[in-house]
Design an enzyme around this catalytic site. Structure first.
Site, mmCIF file in Angstrom:
data_model
loop_
_atom_site.group_PDB
_atom_site.id
_atom_site.type_symbol
_atom_site.label_atom_id
_atom_site.label_comp_id
_atom_site.label_asym_id
_atom_site.label_seq_id
_atom_site.Cartn_x
_atom_site.Cartn_y
_atom_site.Cartn_z
ATOM 1 N N LYS A 1 0.848 -1.193 0.000
ATOM 2 C CA LYS A 1 0.000 0.000 0.000
ATOM 3 C C LYS A 1 0.886 1.247 0.000
ATOM 4 O O LYS A 1 1.882 1.310 0.730
ATOM 5 C CB LYS A 1 -0.902 -0.024 1.240
ATOM 6 C CG LYS A 1 -1.976 1.067 1.256
ATOM 7 C CD LYS A 1 -2.909 0.870 2.455
ATOM 8 C CE LYS A 1 -3.964 1.951 2.537
ATOM 9 N NZ LYS A 1 -4.815 1.804 3.728
ATOM 10 N N SER B 1 -9.760 2.168 2.655
ATOM 11 C CA SER B 1 -8.853 2.863 1.779
ATOM 12 C C SER B 1 -7.918 1.964 0.987
ATOM 13 O O SER B 1 -7.380 2.368 -0.036
ATOM 14 C CB SER B 1 -8.026 3.858 2.582
ATOM 15 O OG SER B 1 -7.174 3.164 3.491
ATOM 16 N N SER C 1 -9.907 -0.185 6.831
ATOM 17 C CA SER C 1 -9.278 -0.074 5.509
ATOM 18 C C SER C 1 -8.556 -1.317 5.027
ATOM 19 O O SER C 1 -8.135 -1.390 3.868
ATOM 20 C CB SER C 1 -8.290 1.095 5.485
ATOM 21 O OG SER C 1 -8.991 2.314 5.562
#
Lengths: 489, 98
Positions: free
Chosen positions: A69, A144, A168
Site C-alpha cells: 500500500k 482505503s 481499511s
C-alpha cells in the site's frame, strides 16, 4: 507458490515476472497500482534465487511477490499516500514493515492505490483516480486499501500489505472476496507508515487465504524500538493457529448490534450460513451485546479527523513534497495555504477542518472529549463480551460493493460502510475479514468478520481457518475461482 | 442542532492553513451542518463519570537507551526538498518586512 519455490520447481524471478506480466495485462482496467517497480522487484527476486541456490535457510515466504500500500515508505520508490501533495516524493528511508519484508526476502513489486491519506471506503478519494473491483469493474474495491485488495482479487499479486484505521484492510477484503487482517494495535510497527490517525492506524496482512495471511503476519509483526507504541512481547502463534483450525469448544459471540436492519439480505444469508458451519465444526455460538457500538461511528468521525488535523500539519511545503506560490516576497504562510489548497483533495480538507473544529477551544469537551469517553465505553463493551466468549463475529460490511460514484456526494452514507469495522480500531483489538460467499441477489462477495481480544490475534486465525476449510468443502473450489475473467490487453 | 457558518469555516481554514474558494467555504458549511449533527450523538452517552481514552494501549513514558545510531545524510534529508541552498532547506520569508 512458496512450496514450488522451495522445491525448485519455479524461480522467484519467473514467479515475479509472471505477476508483472499480469499487471501489464490487466492493470489498465483495474488500476490497483500507482507505481510498479519492475527493476527493483526483479533484482530482489534474483537475489533471493541466488540465496536459495547457495543453500541459505530462507523464510517461508521467501521469493513470493507482494503489493505494498502506497502509505508505506520504501527507500527511493515513489510514495504518495494517494495525494498530490506527495507526488514524485521518493522517501530517503524504509519503513519497518518494508525492512521486515526485505529480511524475509518477500519481493516488493510496487505501490498500490488508496484513498488519499487512507481517508475513505472506496479508493475514489485517490488523487490518481479510482481502482476498480475485479468482480465488477463498475464497482468500488473498498477502501482505503482498495489497490491492495484489487491486486489480490485480480491475481496481480498473491500477497499485499494494507493499513487499517477504521476498516481499511477488512472492508476492501470483504468486497473483493479476499482475506485481510488488522492485528492488535501495536503488533506491527508504524515507523514509516504515513500517519492518518496515530491511535487507530495499524498495518496488517492481505492475502487470498488464511494461512498466507498468517505467514505474512508473522513476517511483518514484532517489536520495534522506533515506534514507541510498539508492543514488546512475542508475536502470537498465528501460523500454528491457521494450520490447526480447531474450534471445538470455542465460544463464538455474535454481536447483536451488528446485524439486522441496514444489512443487505444476502450479507445476512451468508453470515448465518457461516455460523452454522462453525457450529458444525464444534464451536459454541452465543449472542453477545455491545450497546455502545452504535456510537462508534460518531466517535470515530471526531477522533480520526482530530488526529489527522494534527498529523497532516507536517505537509507544510517546507522540507518535502509539493510547494506552490513560492514567488519573490511570498510569505511562508501564504505558500503553506496555497500548497495545501492545491495538494489536498476534498475529503482530506473536510476532515482537517472538522478536526480543527473538534479540537478548538470551547468545543473540545463537547466533541473530541466526548468521543474519547465513547471510546472507553466501547472498550468496556468488548471486555464484558469477551468474558462470555473467545471471539466475536459479525458481517464485515452492511452491503456488498457499491457502484463507483454512488456515494461520493454523501459523506454520511459513505461513512456508514465502516459501521461494523470501526469498534475494533477504537478498542485497539484484532479483526479479520474472510470471504463467506457471494450474495445471491447480486453475485458479489460478502465478508465475515472475526474479532479477538488484544494480543490474542491467533484466535482469529483459528476461527478463520475453520470457516475457510468448511466453506471450501461446501464450494469445492476457492471463491476467487468464480471471479469473471478480466479481458486484459 | 449545531451548524457552522461560511465565516466559521473560513476561520478554521485559516487556522489549518488551507486556502479555500468561496464556493468551497459555502458548500463545506452546508456539509458540516449534517456531519456535526451526526457526530454530536457522542454527547448522549459521554457522562461525567466516564474516563476518556486517548490511546488503546496503557503505555506510560516509553524510553529507549540513548544510543547514537546512523541517521540520514544531509543529501538524503534534502533529497525531497522543494528548494535548497548551501545544504539547507530554503524556505519562504517567515518574518515580516518591518
Amino acid at each position: 507458490m512458496a512450496r514450488a519455490l522451495r522445491a525448485g520447481e519455479i524461480t522467484s524471478v519467473a514467479l515475479t515476472q509472471a505477476h508483472l506480466d499480469r499487471i501489464a495485462s490487466v492493470d489498465a482496467d483495474v488500476h490497483a497500482f500507482l507505481f510498479v517497480d519492475i527493476q527493483g522487484a526483479l533484482a530482489q527476486a534474483a537475489a533471493t534465487d541466488a540465496k536459495r541456490a547457495a543453500g541459505e535457510r530462507l523464510s517461508p515466504l521467501a521469493g513470493v511477490p507482494l503489493a505494498l500500500k502506497d502509505v508505506m515508505t520504501q527507500k527511493g520508490v515513489p510514495t504518495t499516500a494517494g495525494s498530490k501533495i506527495l507526488e514524485g516524493w521518493r522517501p530517503p528511508y524504509d519503513s519497518t514493515v518494508v525492512a521486515n519484508l526485505r529480511a524475509n526476502d518477500i519481493v516488493i513489486m510496487g505501490k498500490t492505490n488508496m484513498d488519499e491519506f487512507a481517508m475513505g471506503s472506496s479508493t475514489e478519494n485517490s488523487a490518481f483516480g479510482p481502482t476498480h473491483n475485479p468482480w465488477d469493474l463498475s464497482r468500488i474495491p473498498g477502501g482505503s486499501g482498495g489497490g491492495s485488495s484489487a491486486a489480490l482479487a485480480a491475481f496481480e499479486a498473491p500477497l499485499a500489505i494494507g493499513t487499517d484505521t477504521g476498516g481499511s484492510i477488512r472492508q476492501p477484503a470483504a468486497v473483493t472476496g479476499t482475506v485481510g487482517v488488522k492485528p492488535t494495535y501495536g503488533a506491527v510497527s508504524r515507523f514509516g507508515l504515513i500517519a492518518f490517525s496515530s491511535s487507530l492506524d495499524q498495518a496488517g496482512p492481505c492475502a487470498r487465504n488464511v494461512l498466507d495471511a498468517a505467514l505474512l503476519h508473522e513476517a511483518i509483526a514484532g517489536y520495534d524500538a522506533r515506534d514507541s507504541t510498539s508492543i514488546n512481547a512475542p508475536v502470537p502463534q498465528v501460523v500454528t493457529a491457521a494450520k490447526s483450525g480447531d474450534v471445538k469448544g470455542l465460544k463464538i459471540g455474535v454481536v447483536k448490534e451488528l446485524n439486522g436492519d441496514g444489512y443487505q439480505s444476502g450479507v445476512r444469508t451468508r453470515f448465518e450460513e457461516s455460523l452454522e458451519l462453525l457450529a458444525k465444526a464444534g464451536a459454541e455460538i452465543i449472542e453477545v451485546s455491545a450497546p455502545n457500538f452504535e456510537y462508534a461511528l460518531a466517535a470515530y468521525y471526531l477522533i480520526a479527523p482530530s488526529e489527522c488535523s494534527s498529523n497532516l500539519a507536517r505537509f507544510d511545503a517546507m522540507r518535502y513534497g509539493l510547494r506552490v506560490g513560492d514567488s519573490e516576497g511570498a510569505s511562508a504562510e501564504s505558500v503553506m495555504k496555497l500548497t495545501r489548497e492545491a495538494g489536498f483533495g476534498r475529503e482530506v480538507k473536510r476532515r482537517i477542518i472538522l478536526g480543527t473544529y473538534a479540537l478548538s477551544s470551547g468545543y473540545y469537551d463537547a466533541y473530541y472529549g466526548s468521543a474519547q469517553k465513547v471510546r472507553t465505553l466501547i472498550t468496556q463493551d468488548f471486555d464484558k463480551a469477551f468474558q462470555k466468549c473467545d471471539v466475536m463475529v459479525s458481517p464485515t460490511c452492511p452491503t456488498t460493493a457499491f457502484t463507483i460514484g454512488e456515494k461520493s456526494d454523501d459523506p454520511i452514507a459513505m461513512y456508514l460502510n465502516d459501521i461494523a469495522t470501526i469498534p475494533v480500531n477504537m478498542a485497539g483489538i484484532g479483526g479479520m475479514s474472510l470471504p463467506a460467499g457471494l450474495a445471491p441477489e447480486d453475485g458479489l462477495p460478502v465478508g465475515f468478520q472475526i474479532m479477538a481480544p488484544a494480543m490474542a490475534d491467533e484466535r482469529m486465525y483459528l476461527v478463520g481457518a475453520a470457516l475457510e476449510a468448511a466453506l471450501l468443502t461446501k464450494w469445492g473450489a476457492p471463491l476467487l475461482s468464480k471471479i469473471p475473467e478480466l479481458s486484459g490487453r | 442542532m449545531s451548524s457552522l457558518s461560511r465565516d466559521d469555516v473560513a476561520n478554521l481554514a485559516r487556522l489549518a492553513r488551507i486556502e479555500m474558494s468561496e464556493e468551497e467555504l459555502v458548500s463545506l458549511s452546508h456539509e458540516f451542518t449534517v456531519i456535526l449533527d451526526a457526530v454530536a450523538r457522542v454527547q448522549e452517552v459521554a457522562g461525567q463519570d466516564v474516563e476518556p481514552t486517548s490511546h488503546p494501549l496503557p503505555l506510560r513514558n516509553v524510553f529507549r537507551p540513548d544510543v547514537v545510531l546512523p541517521s540520514l545524510l544531509t543529501e538524503e534529508a534534502l533529497s525531497g526538498a522543494p528548494a535548497q541552498e548551501e545544504s539547507r532547506f530554503r524556505v519562504p520569508q517567515i518574518l515580516g518586512e518591518e
